[in-house]
Design a protein around this motif. Structure first.
Motif, PDB file in Angstrom:
ATOM      1  N   MET A   1       0.795  -1.237   0.000  1.00 49.38           N
ATOM      2  CA  MET A   1       0.000   0.000   0.000  1.00 49.38           C
ATOM      3  C   MET A   1       0.827   1.286   0.000  1.00 49.38           C
ATOM      4  O   MET A   1       1.838   1.386   0.677  1.00 49.38           O
ATOM      5  N   ARG A   2       0.316   2.255  -0.759  1.00 46.16           N
ATOM      6  CA  ARG A   2       0.854   3.607  -0.766  1.00 46.16           C
ATOM      7  C   ARG A   2      -0.287   4.571  -0.425  1.00 46.16           C
ATOM      8  O   ARG A   2      -1.456   4.174  -0.409  1.00 46.16           O
ATOM      9  N   GLY A   3       0.080   5.812  -0.182  1.00 42.90           N
ATOM     10  CA  GLY A   3      -0.931   6.778   0.253  1.00 42.90           C
ATOM     11  C   GLY A   3      -1.955   7.079  -0.826  1.00 42.90           C
ATOM     12  O   GLY A   3      -1.628   7.160  -2.000  1.00 42.90           O
ATOM     13  N   GLY A   4      -3.204   7.242  -0.443  1.00 45.56           N
ATOM     14  CA  GLY A   4      -4.276   7.618  -1.345  1.00 45.56           C
ATOM     15  C   GLY A   4      -5.112   8.673  -0.686  1.00 45.56           C
ATOM     16  O   GLY A   4      -4.694   9.202   0.340  1.00 45.56           O
ATOM     17  N   PRO A   5      -6.288   8.973  -1.168  1.00 45.03           N
ATOM     18  CA  PRO A   5      -6.985   8.396  -2.323  1.00 45.03           C
ATOM     19  C   PRO A   5      -6.447   8.939  -3.655  1.00 45.03           C
ATOM     20  O   PRO A   5      -5.548   9.774  -3.667  1.00 45.03           O
ATOM     21  N   GLY A   6      -7.044   8.432  -4.729  1.00 43.58           N
ATOM     22  CA  GLY A   6      -6.598   8.832  -6.056  1.00 43.58           C
ATOM     23  C   GLY A   6      -5.207   8.297  -6.322  1.00 43.58           C
ATOM     24  O   GLY A   6      -4.825   7.246  -5.809  1.00 43.58           O
ATOM     25  N   LEU A   7      -4.442   9.041  -7.093  1.00 49.02           N
ATOM     26  CA  LEU A   7      -3.074   8.605  -7.362  1.00 49.02           C
ATOM     27  C   LEU A   7      -2.212   8.763  -6.113  1.00 49.02           C
ATOM     28  O   LEU A   7      -1.212   8.086  -5.951  1.00 49.02           O
ATOM     29  N   GLY A   8      -2.653   9.658  -5.223  1.00 48.77           N
ATOM     30  CA  GLY A   8      -2.038   9.791  -3.895  1.00 48.77           C
ATOM     31  C   GLY A   8      -0.557  10.061  -3.959  1.00 48.77           C
ATOM     32  O   GLY A   8      -0.116  10.997  -4.604  1.00 48.77           O
ATOM     33  N   GLY A   9       0.216   9.215  -3.276  1.00 50.10           N
ATOM     34  CA  GLY A   9       1.672   9.348  -3.275  1.00 50.10           C
ATOM     35  C   GLY A   9       2.282   7.982  -3.439  1.00 50.10           C
ATOM     36  O   GLY A   9       1.587   7.034  -3.801  1.00 50.10           O
TER      37      GLY A   9
ATOM     38  N   LEU B   1       4.562   6.747  -0.918  1.00 52.20           N
ATOM     39  CA  LEU B   1       5.161   6.356   0.360  1.00 52.20           C
ATOM     40  C   LEU B   1       4.207   5.465   1.164  1.00 52.20           C
ATOM     41  O   LEU B   1       3.021   5.376   0.851  1.00 52.20           O
ATOM     42  N   PRO B   2       4.739   4.793   2.201  1.00 50.60           N
ATOM     43  CA  PRO B   2       3.937   3.777   2.906  1.00 50.60           C
ATOM     44  C   PRO B   2       2.652   4.315   3.526  1.00 50.60           C
ATOM     45  O   PRO B   2       2.629   5.414   4.069  1.00 50.60           O
ATOM     46  N   ALA B   3       1.586   3.516   3.440  1.00 49.78           N
ATOM     47  CA  ALA B   3       0.312   3.869   4.060  1.00 49.78           C
ATOM     48  C   ALA B   3      -0.453   2.586   4.357  1.00 49.78           C
ATOM     49  O   ALA B   3      -0.069   1.509   3.903  1.00 49.78           O
ATOM     50  N   GLN B   4      -1.492   2.721   5.148  1.00 55.38           N
ATOM     51  CA  GLN B   4      -2.369   1.584   5.447  1.00 55.38           C
ATOM     52  C   GLN B   4      -3.809   1.974   5.133  1.00 55.38           C
ATOM     53  O   GLN B   4      -4.733   1.536   5.791  1.00 55.38           O
ATOM     54  N   SER B   5      -3.950   2.813   4.111  1.00 54.92           N
ATOM     55  CA  SER B   5      -5.259   3.414   3.885  1.00 54.92           C
ATOM     56  C   SER B   5      -6.171   2.576   2.990  1.00 54.92           C
ATOM     57  O   SER B   5      -7.246   3.033   2.610  1.00 54.92           O
TER      58      SER B   5
ATOM     59  N   THR C   1      -6.141   2.649  19.130  1.00 53.97           N
ATOM     60  CA  THR C   1      -5.866   2.106  17.800  1.00 53.97           C
ATOM     61  C   THR C   1      -4.862   3.010  17.101  1.00 53.97           C
ATOM     62  O   THR C   1      -5.011   4.229  17.128  1.00 53.97           O
ATOM     63  N   VAL C   2      -3.825   2.406  16.517  1.00 57.48           N
ATOM     64  CA  VAL C   2      -2.790   3.189  15.836  1.00 57.48           C
ATOM     65  C   VAL C   2      -2.663   2.672  14.403  1.00 57.48           C
ATOM     66  O   VAL C   2      -2.448   1.483  14.182  1.00 57.48           O
ATOM     67  N   GLU C   3      -2.828   3.570  13.446  1.00 54.75           N
ATOM     68  CA  GLU C   3      -2.817   3.160  12.039  1.00 54.75           C
ATOM     69  C   GLU C   3      -2.196   4.241  11.172  1.00 54.75           C
ATOM     70  O   GLU C   3      -2.227   5.405  11.531  1.00 54.75           O
ATOM     71  N   MET C   4      -1.725   3.833   9.998  1.00 56.09           N
ATOM     72  CA  MET C   4      -1.350   4.810   8.982  1.00 56.09           C
ATOM     73  C   MET C   4      -2.556   5.028   8.065  1.00 56.09           C
ATOM     74  O   MET C   4      -2.540   4.707   6.875  1.00 56.09           O
ATOM     75  N   SER C   5      -3.622   5.488   8.660  1.00 58.72           N
ATOM     76  CA  SER C   5      -4.846   5.822   7.920  1.00 58.72           C
ATOM     77  C   SER C   5      -5.694   6.640   8.871  1.00 58.72           C
ATOM     78  O   SER C   5      -5.357   6.787  10.047  1.00 58.72           O
TER      79      SER C   5
ATOM     80  N   PHE D   1      -4.596   7.162  17.234  1.00 59.29           N
ATOM     81  CA  PHE D   1      -3.465   7.954  16.770  1.00 59.29           C
ATOM     82  C   PHE D   1      -3.073   7.461  15.392  1.00 59.29           C
ATOM     83  O   PHE D   1      -3.045   6.256  15.158  1.00 59.29           O
ATOM     84  N   GLY D   2      -2.802   8.379  14.503  1.00 58.30           N
ATOM     85  CA  GLY D   2      -2.375   7.932  13.183  1.00 58.30           C
ATOM     86  C   GLY D   2      -1.856   9.052  12.325  1.00 58.30           C
ATOM     87  O   GLY D   2      -2.075  10.233  12.585  1.00 58.30           O
ATOM     88  N   HIS D   3      -1.116   8.652  11.305  1.00 62.56           N
ATOM     89  CA  HIS D   3      -0.715   9.549  10.243  1.00 62.56           C
ATOM     90  C   HIS D   3      -1.142   8.885   8.953  1.00 62.56           C
ATOM     91  O   HIS D   3      -1.344   7.674   8.903  1.00 62.56           O
ATOM     92  N   THR D   4      -1.219   9.651   7.894  1.00 64.99           N
ATOM     93  CA  THR D   4      -1.558   9.053   6.610  1.00 64.99           C
ATOM     94  C   THR D   4      -0.829   9.813   5.508  1.00 64.99           C
ATOM     95  O   THR D   4      -0.016  10.692   5.795  1.00 64.99           O
ATOM     96  N   GLY D   5      -1.085   9.418   4.273  1.00 68.50           N
ATOM     97  CA  GLY D   5      -0.483  10.141   3.159  1.00 68.50           C
ATOM     98  C   GLY D   5       0.974   9.801   2.913  1.00 68.50           C
ATOM     99  O   GLY D   5       1.638  10.439   2.117  1.00 68.50           O
TER     100      GLY D   5
END
Lengths: 341, 187
Positions: free
Chosen positions: A105-113, A115-119, A306-310, A331-335
């Motif tokens: 997985m990479r960052g989204g939505p769309g073409l996004g980026g 880099l790592p994500a869990q979205s 809950t901790v996620e990259m989303s 807690f989380g970061h995304t993108g």
């Protein structure tokens, strides 16, 4: 076999080879292109199929077609590519075909980026394509676990005649770690294949399809699929606990790379005298609901974090499991931003 | 050793990834847990490249490290970007051939290595990454020199003429670090 240093993507590719994958279909996309690069060399070497399609839509349908012949087949891609494959994935689930799909997985939505994500949690676990179906979804947190789960994915796909998806964030694909492959690939016995399309000479013809115009037959098919998903819930729940004890005040729920980052954070908090435990789901469908409920309900737990990259996708399943028994936090970061411990 | 993190940073093409992988290979040889993480992103030719290697005797948790124990910088942009990130008490290895400034920080050990000049003198400027690798081993003591030497022979042994050069500059980098820092002050 001795330990070797491998990139996650290459290790996933070799694990598929070891598990007897006979066909691999792909379209390159960062951050999983090394799987395709590796397989473009490895599969022809073994006289097996490597095929780069003209798009992910084509790749999805190549997988569908090849899976109907009963061969072990798989594809790998990353988020936008997986979206393009959803039609074929839904058809495969409806037609009860085994196949393995890996989403790095990479960052989204769309073409996004890139880099790592869990979205893509919802997409993997809640459907993605149309219709009443589920994928069996596994999420590794180390390169070694990616190898182990990749091999298991082929087995589970055949066991349930259902597509299996392994999801890892970009970090799992790009990171190099020491891995060990079994000298000899072993798996439990599987039911004989009596549905695969191998040419009808000398036997009655078979049909692989997801189209049932008679509503009664379609409903029958849907309940048949539902039965399988219920069986997965009974038999395929996987998870791991880290420093879970009666001293814990907080229980963290995290999967994949995020779980490892939490492990280090938990170690650091322990030094400061704060006791935190980690519940790491390995199977995302079936989700370890009962097990999370059990751990979260313990008297000492004050908060479930809950901790996620989303933006809190898995948290919905955690909430469903905990059912209001404890206060929840997120807690989380995304993108593509990977949190640090 | 609980855990040791080293980051290498420079231009694409300076052998950053290779040097990091050699550290990881050598770590496995010494039965350590290792994780090698590249920078991957929308990079362009001549852009920055960096990788982090985590070495540990126990299971590695987070592969992402905020403040590595050692950072080796190969060019000026990396010096500026990563100098502030070295863990206090850690080690900052600076390729002084391409970086003509030094850090003002006094809470770490700064080791200046004229890596390109040393590599050129030995016969090929491209071996600057191996000079820095040698210096890192000398200054940190985190891996045995012999293990790293064996790793080079295994991984870079196909071209004999380059191998000899690489082994020579590995030793020179190692000796420079040992002479500058001294065995007892290794970080």
């Amino acid at each position: 076999m001795a330990k070797i240093l491998m990139k996650g993507n290459e290790a996933i590719a070799e694990a598929a080879v070891k598990a007897g994958a006979q066909g691999y279909f792909c379209y390159p996309i960062t951050p999983q292109s090394e799987v395709a690069e590796y397989m473009s060399r490895r599969m022809p070497e073994l006289g097996r199929v490597f095929l780069q399609g003209e798009s992910e839509v084509a790749v999805g349908n190549m997988l569908f077609g090849a899976a109907s012949t009963g061969l072990r087949v798989f594809t790998t891609s990353s988020s936008p590519g997986i979206s393009l494959m959803q039609e074929a994935i839904s058809y495969m689930a409806g037609a009860q075909l085994p196949a393995v799909i890996v989403n790095i997985m990479r960052g989204g939505p769309g073409l996004g980026g890139i880099l790592p994500a869990q979205s893509d949690y919802f997409q993997a676990v809640k459907g993605g394509g149309h219709g009443d179906y589920r994928l069996l979804v596994l999420a590794p947190s180390t390169v070694q676990e990616a190898v182990d789960l990749m091999m298991l994915s082929f087995h589970l796909a055949d066991k349930y005649r259902n597509p299996v998806m392994m999801i890892g964030d970009g970090m799992i694909g790009q990171m190099m770690e020491a891995v060990e492959f079994p000298d000899e690939y072993k798996e439990d016995p599987l039911p004989p294949k009596d549905w695969d399309l191998t040419g009808a000479k000398g036997r009655s013809p078979r049909v692989v399809k997801s189209l049932f115009l008679d509503p009664v037959k379609l409903e029958d098919n849907s309940w048949l699929l539902h039965e399988k998903y219920e069986r997965m819930k009974r038999e395929e729940v996987r998870y791991e606990l880290y420093k879970v004890s009666a001293k814990n005040k907080i229980l963290i729920i995290a999967y994949g790379t995020m779980a490892r980052i939490c492990q280090t954070a938990i170690d650091e908090l322990e030094q400061e005298g704060i006791s935190v435990g980690l519940f790491r789901p390995i199977s995302l469908f079936p989700f370890p609901e009962k097990e999370i409920k059990k751990e979260a309900s313990k008297k000492n737990i004050q908060t479930v974090l809950t901790v996620e990259m989303s933006t809190a996708q898995m948290m919905e399943d955690v909430e469903r499991a905990v059912l209001g028994a404890k206060p929840m936090a997120f807690f989380g970061h995304t993108g593509g931003i990977v949190p640090t411990p | 050793m609980e855990q040791y993190e080293v980051m290498l940073a420079g231009f694409g093409g300076q052998g950053i990834m290779t040097a990091g992988q050699l550290i990881a290979y050598a770590g496995i040889k010494e039965d350590k847990q290792v994780a090698w993480i590249p920078s991957y992103g929308p990079e362009m030719r001549g852009g920055t490249a960096y990788c982090t290697v985590v070495l540990s005797d126990t299971r590695i948790g987070s592969p992402i490290v905020t403040n590595p124990r050692c950072i080796c910088v190969f060019n000026r942009p990396s010096f500026d970007k990563f100098g502030p990130k070295v863990k206090p008490g850690g080690l900052f290895i600076v390729n002084s051939s391409l970086i003509n400034v030094t850090s003002d920080r006094t809470d770490f050990i700064q080791l200046l290595v004229p890596a390109n000049e040393m590599a050129l003198k030995a016969g090929n400027g491209k071996a600057a990454n191996i000079v820095i690798l040698g210096a890192f081993i000398g200054a940190s003591g985190v891996l045995k020199y012999e293990t790293v030497r064996e790793t080079l022979i295994e991984k870079l042994g196909k071209k004999k003429e380059y191998l000899d050069l690489n082994l020579q500059v590995l030793e020179e980098g190692y000796n420079l670090a040992l002479e500058t820092i001294g065995q007892k002050d290794r970080v």
